[in-house]
Scaffold this active site. Structure first.
Site, short mmCIF file in Angstrom:
data_model
loop_
_atom_site.label_atom_id
_atom_site.label_comp_id
_atom_site.label_asym_id
_atom_site.label_seq_id
_atom_site.Cartn_x
_atom_site.Cartn_y
_atom_site.Cartn_z
N TYR A 34 -6.11 0.22 -0.61
CA TYR A 34 -5.41 -0.14 0.37
C TYR A 34 -4.15 1.15 1.01
CZ TYR A 34 -0.97 -2.26 2.46
OH TYR A 34 -0.03 -2.75 3.35
N THR A 77 2.98 1.26 5.62
CA THR A 77 3.57 0.59 4.42
C THR A 77 4.35 1.61 3.62
OG1 THR A 77 3.03 -0.18 2.26
CG2 THR A 77 1.31 0.97 3.41
N1 LIG Z 1 3.85 -7.79 3.46
C1 LIG Z 1 4.27 -6.67 3.09
O1 LIG Z 1 5.20 -6.52 2.20
C2 LIG Z 1 4.18 -5.43 3.96
C3 LIG Z 1 4.70 -4.44 3.50
C4 LIG Z 1 4.31 -3.09 4.47
C5 LIG Z 1 3.41 -3.10 5.38
N2 LIG Z 1 2.89 -4.03 5.70
C6 LIG Z 1 1.71 -3.98 6.66
O2 LIG Z 1 2.39 -5.07 7.59
C7 LIG Z 1 1.15 -5.64 8.05
C8 LIG Z 1 0.66 -7.13 8.13
O3 LIG Z 1 1.05 -7.58 6.60
P1 LIG Z 1 0.85 -9.05 6.30
O4 LIG Z 1 1.59 -9.19 4.91
O5 LIG Z 1 1.33 -9.95 7.21
O6 LIG Z 1 -0.53 -9.01 6.08
P2 LIG Z 1 -1.57 -10.54 5.93
O7 LIG Z 1 -2.79 -10.11 5.15
O8 LIG Z 1 -0.69 -11.88 5.92
O9 LIG Z 1 -1.92 -10.57 7.61
C9 LIG Z 1 -2.90 -9.71 8.15
C10 LIG Z 1 -3.82 -10.26 9.38
O10 LIG Z 1 -4.34 -9.29 9.88
C11 LIG Z 1 -5.74 -10.08 10.33
N3 LIG Z 1 -6.83 -9.02 10.15
C12 LIG Z 1 -7.24 -8.43 9.13
N4 LIG Z 1 -8.05 -7.67 9.37
C13 LIG Z 1 -8.64 -7.65 10.75
C14 LIG Z 1 -9.42 -7.20 11.43
N5 LIG Z 1 -10.24 -6.24 11.19
N6 LIG Z 1 -9.53 -7.71 12.87
C15 LIG Z 1 -8.73 -8.55 13.37
N7 LIG Z 1 -7.68 -9.26 12.48
C16 LIG Z 1 -7.73 -8.91 11.22
C17 LIG Z 1 -5.88 -11.28 9.21
O11 LIG Z 1 -6.70 -12.33 9.67
C18 LIG Z 1 -4.48 -11.62 9.08
O12 LIG Z 1 -4.05 -12.59 9.91
C19 LIG Z 1 -0.19 -4.88 7.76
O13 LIG Z 1 -0.64 -3.97 8.46
C20 LIG Z 1 0.28 -4.43 6.32
O14 LIG Z 1 -0.28 -3.23 5.82
C21 LIG Z 1 3.17 -5.45 4.89
#
Ligand SMILES: NC(=O)c1ccc[n+]([C@@H]2O[C@H](COP(=O)([O-])OP(=O)(O)OC[C@H]3O[C@@H](n4cnc5c(N)ncnc54)[C@H](O)[C@@H]3O)[C@@H](O)[C@H]2O)c1
Length: 374
Positions: free
Chosen positions: A186, A161
């Site tokens: 985070y 991120t």
């Molecule tokens: N959404 C954004 O704007 C954004 C921006 C930059 C980076 N990211 C990164 O993208 C990735 C996905 O983000 P998102 O918005 O889809 O998040 P989200 O919270 O919607 O999805 C995360 C998923 O990971 C699963 N998960 C979490 N911990 C786990 C574990 N220990 N074992 C197995 N499954 C697990 C959850 O059940 C969920 O389905 C993350 O790594 C986040 O840091 C997101």
């Protein structure tokens, strides 16, 4: 458009690639599944523990799901625990590509429970890296022990991120190898996951790359995120509180991009990107999106699209009611501005398939048509 076609052509091979996606039941993960189903013939295995943000009901929303779901194999696992031999047997590796998205992703919750976020985002990453190096990622048939080139065929992506860089002053956009300065648990836990990837790439000659992505939006996003929240506030006539500077004259700023854009960038980088090589000069990519926008302007735009939708249904328009709030003292860890420099990805030849305003308009309409996601 040109780039998407190239991906489609390159990604169809004699023997379909096998890919592992963690966090696939999450918001971004299921968009990545959709993009891969549409643009490649790859076989997908997913890992998820289905916590508050994981929801398998996202999958039937994928437009090609009924036709292509036979290419998706779903495994339940919590990455805080090691991938044991018995779980590994269910995954059916080795994989050509591993994309690691599973993470705790909610800043507010990380402030309430930092240890959980380090377990998920740091220990979870190390558990997956260990699985990858012990047979999860496809190994080369012959390896020269003297060489520093990767000992594996495939690629491992760590999905990070913009927040690892911390707040950006107005005239600064961080480049890939600029220093980290995470301001909340985070971001710190995501930065810790990045460091683990860099160390594994060097120590075990693993072909790993890291993407640092800005704010993502799209269909089926968690309702606690900013865009669904704006739509709800407009519909309910409630006041929207917007994070601002101390003087309450300027709202916080971000880049926003549709989930399809990061999904396309991911597949493009799996095929064309460079991996970490121990020099701190390659193997990291900023994925930024085309538009930087302050959160008040974004709220106004979402309110406008919401009202356009209401008007098209012959319903009463609802004004946006908002208040700028200086969160600095009451909510430490929420930064005013994040900003990354996306020129490297552009220079290497990737362009985003969907535009900001058009994709935002479609997401607002889609969300209003699917109130179960609101
Ligand atoms: N959404 C954004 O704007 C954004 C921006 C930059 C980076 N990211 C990164 O993208 C990735 C996905 O983000 P998102 O918005 O889809 O998040 P989200 O919270 O919607 O999805 C995360 C998923 O990971 C699963 N998960 C979490 N911990 C786990 C574990 N220990 N074992 C197995 N499954 C697990 C959850 O059940 C969920 O389905 C993350 O790594 C986040 O840091 C997101």
């Amino acid at each position: 458009m040109k780039k998407a076609k190239r991906v489609k052509k390159v990604a169809r091979s004699k023997k379909p690639k096998k890919v592992l996606i963690t966090g696939a039941a999450g918001f971004v993960g299921h968009h990545l599944v959709e993009h891969i189903l549409k643009s490649t013939d790859w076989e997908i295995t997913t890992i998820d523990r289905l916590d508050t943000s994981g929801n398998l009901n996202r999958f039937p929303g994928i437009s090609v799901w009924d036709r292509e779901k036979k290419r998706v194999h779903i495994v339940y696992h919590d990455l805080r625990a090691e991938i044991t031999d018995s779980v590994a047997r269910m995954l059916h590796g080795p994989f050509d590509y591993i994309m690691h998205l599973a993470a705790g992703s909610h800043v507010e919750r990380s402030i309430e429970d930092p240890l959980l976020f380090f377990m998920d985002n740091c220990i979870g990453t190390v558990n997956l890296l260990n699985y990858a190096r012990h047979g999860g990622l496809r190994k080369k048939a012959r390896v020269n022990p003297q060489s520093r080139t990767p000992a594996f065929e495939g690629k491992f992506q760590y999905f990070s991120t913009d927040e690892v860089f911390g707040p950006a002053p107005d005239n600064v956009s961080y480049k890939e190898w600029d220093r980290n300065n995470p301001n909340n648990p985070y971001a710190a836990a995501k930065a810790a996951g990045e460091q683990a990837c860099i160390a594994f790439a060097h120590t075990y000659r693993m072909p790993i790359f890291i993407t640092n992505c800005m704010n993502i939006f799209g269909e089926r996003q968690n309702r606690e995120k900013f865009i669904p929240l704006i739509i709800r506030k407009v519909l309910d006539g409630d006041t929207l509180f917007i994070h601002s500077n101390k003087a309450r004259t300027q709202a916080g700023k971000r880049h926003y991009l549709h989930a399809r854009n990061i999904s396309a960038a991911t597949v493009w980088l799996l095929l064309h990107g460079k991996v970490l090589d121990g020099t701190a000069a390659q193997g990291k990519y900023n994925v930024v999106g085309e538009v930087e926008i302050d959160n008040l302007s974004l709220a106004k735009l979402v309110a406008k699209y919401t009202n356009d939708y209401l008007a098209s249904k012959g319903k009463k328009q609802r004004p946006l009611d908002y208040k700028l709030v200086a969160f600095h003292s009451s909510r430490p860890g929420h930064d005013m501005r994040y900003a990354l420099d996306g020129s490297l990805l552009a220079k290497e030849g990737f362009s985003y398939p969907v535009s900001f305003k058009e994709s935002l308009r479609k997401v607002v309409r889609w969300t209003l048509d699917h109130p179960e996601w609101l």
